[in-house]
Scaffold this motif. Sequence first.
Motif, PDB file in Angstrom:
ATOM      1  N   ASP A 149       8.503   9.688  -5.696  1.00  0.00           N
ATOM      2  CA  ASP A 149       7.596   8.919  -4.838  1.00  0.00           C
ATOM      3  C   ASP A 149       8.308   7.845  -4.033  1.00  0.00           C
ATOM      4  N   ASP A 150       9.439   7.369  -4.529  1.00  0.00           N
ATOM      5  CA  ASP A 150      10.154   6.316  -3.802  1.00  0.00           C
ATOM      6  C   ASP A 150      10.573   6.763  -2.406  1.00  0.00           C
ATOM      7  N   ALA A 185       2.052  -1.405  -2.488  1.00  0.00           N
ATOM      8  CA  ALA A 185       2.692  -0.161  -2.058  1.00  0.00           C
ATOM      9  C   ALA A 185       1.624   0.914  -1.905  1.00  0.00           C
ATOM     10  N   ILE A 186       1.804   1.773  -0.906  1.00  0.00           N
ATOM     11  CA  ILE A 186       0.832   2.819  -0.614  1.00  0.00           C
ATOM     12  C   ILE A 186       1.525   4.163  -0.767  1.00  0.00           C
ATOM     13  N   LEU A 187       1.107   4.938  -1.739  1.00  0.00           N
ATOM     14  CA  LEU A 187       1.698   6.247  -1.964  1.00  0.00           C
ATOM     15  C   LEU A 187       1.337   7.200  -0.833  1.00  0.00           C
ATOM     16  N   LYS A 188       2.108   8.258  -0.745  1.00  0.00           N
ATOM     17  CA  LYS A 188       1.839   9.300   0.237  1.00  0.00           C
ATOM     18  C   LYS A 188       0.388   9.758   0.146  1.00  0.00           C
ATOM     19  N   GLY A 189      -0.330   9.726   1.289  1.00  0.00           N
ATOM     20  CA  GLY A 189      -1.718  10.184   1.342  1.00  0.00           C
ATOM     21  C   GLY A 189      -2.747   9.135   0.983  1.00  0.00           C
ATOM     22  N   ASP A 190      -2.339   7.937   0.582  1.00  0.00           N
ATOM     23  CA  ASP A 190      -3.286   6.899   0.152  1.00  0.00           C
ATOM     24  C   ASP A 190      -3.551   5.900   1.282  1.00  0.00           C
ATOM     25  N   THR A 191      -4.630   5.093   1.042  1.00  0.00           N
ATOM     26  CA  THR A 191      -5.041   4.063   1.991  1.00  0.00           C
ATOM     27  C   THR A 191      -5.302   2.764   1.256  1.00  0.00           C
ATOM     28  N   LEU A 192      -4.901   1.669   1.857  1.00  0.00           N
ATOM     29  CA  LEU A 192      -5.187   0.336   1.335  1.00  0.00           C
ATOM     30  C   LEU A 192      -6.033  -0.403   2.384  1.00  0.00           C
TER      31      LEU A 192
END
Length: 511
Positions: A402-403, A430-437
């Motif tokens: 994920d990094d 931090a926002i992982l691939k495919g995520d939204t904050l």
Amino acid sequence: MRFGYWYVLIVAFCLSFGGAAFAQTSVNLNTWTERTNNSNGFWDVDDNGVEGSGPNGDFVVQEVNNAATIFASPDNFINTQVNGSFSVEPNSDDDFIGFVFGLQAPTTNTTDIDTLLFDWKQGNQSGATSGFRLAYVTGTIDNANGTSSDFWQHSSDADTTFQTLATNTNSDESLGWLDDGTTVYNFTLDYTTTNITITMAGGQFGMGTEIFNVDAADVPGIFPSGMFPDGQFGFYNLSQSDVTYQGFTRTEPALTTDPENASTLEFLARVGDSDSEAINVANTGGAGTTLTGSAGAPTMVEFSGPAEAPGFILSSGQSTDYTYTFNPTSRGSFSDSVEIMSNEDGSSFVNFEATAVGPEFDSSVDPGETIDFGNIDLDLVSMSTMTLDISNITLDENFGDDDLTTLTLNDFNITGANPGAFDLLTALDAILKGDTLTLTLKFAPGAAGSFNAVLTLLTDEGAALGGDGADYSWNLIGSAFNGGGPVVPTPAALPAGLALLGLTALKRRRG
């Protein structure tokens, strides 16, 4: 001098390293030529009565007892090992046999000489002691035979210079070769640019005795480069007839790389970061060989290296690593190759295949656009809020790490004309691939008027995880007014008691 028959049989030993046979080269003696005055020797390949050629090229017989003579290969020998064995028929002559190496001259049937000479005499005679000598000889070859030759005494004169590197002699003849019909001698010549080692086994030398071990550094001033020279190899006789050389081979250095030739070295890196991988270079050739060469540099700007000095000198069994680094500045796939060059025939080519990945920033309001908090009545509210969605929309494969694709919101700042009127309420993450904050922004002016500022988010897009990457900014605007508070009904519209209370309240507010 005794005249008789010498029989020398040279046989290749099959050596192994790591279960694999060392690279050995068989030599066709039909390609060899006499290099001295033709009358000095008669080199009969395959013993067919014709000098200089034969049907197979398997062995050669030097048939005459005469002045110094050389029969040499057309190929240079350096950083290599020669193994073999020879035996001597009884009642042979007792003079000089041996070999030359690093030979620069003669190249034809001439009398000039520039070579390293190893010779071995059986018995003491006329000032020549039984045993071994190693010398560097330059100048000319005289045509004298036996004790009158410069080569008998290894003595320098106006025409020939002998520079002795080492001697190993004994007047009791204990070092002389045996011609009892049963003794077989095994020899090894290890010849590199920095060392000469000659070992003899069999007879009085048992399982093996080192005859010479000479470093180039031990004989300063003899060789202009300070190293032993590359040159041809040949057989040598002085005052010795009927000498047969057979089955001559040499052991070569062998270049082995990991990844192997024509294979691929793979890189994977986050944009703005790097990935370093190594090519292992090894000499898997036989003992005594030396592999020299260099590691090439890549051509594409995304690759760098090697980090180490590119040149290498590897003895048998030694290896070294060369480190290359992939430094991508954009996402995508990249290819390159490097060449590992050596003194072995051929090179090793290693292909580079690299993948660059990373997060991809996206937001519900495009960067550079305006987030408008509207016009608020300060008599009703003290602040207003807006939301801003930040998404990581990368489609890059992260191969379980994920990094490589995580988007980090490192920090923020609010600048401009009225930074104190705006704030960010949501903790950055931090926002992982495919995520939204979802970020919540606050407008709290504290007074009536028009306000503006600039919000900037600091991310690690285009940088190592958590590093200083791309920044994104939005304009923030808002206004506020004092609207006079809520609308109060007139007293006529209220019951008598409530009207009185209302008037009391109004009085207090006005007071």
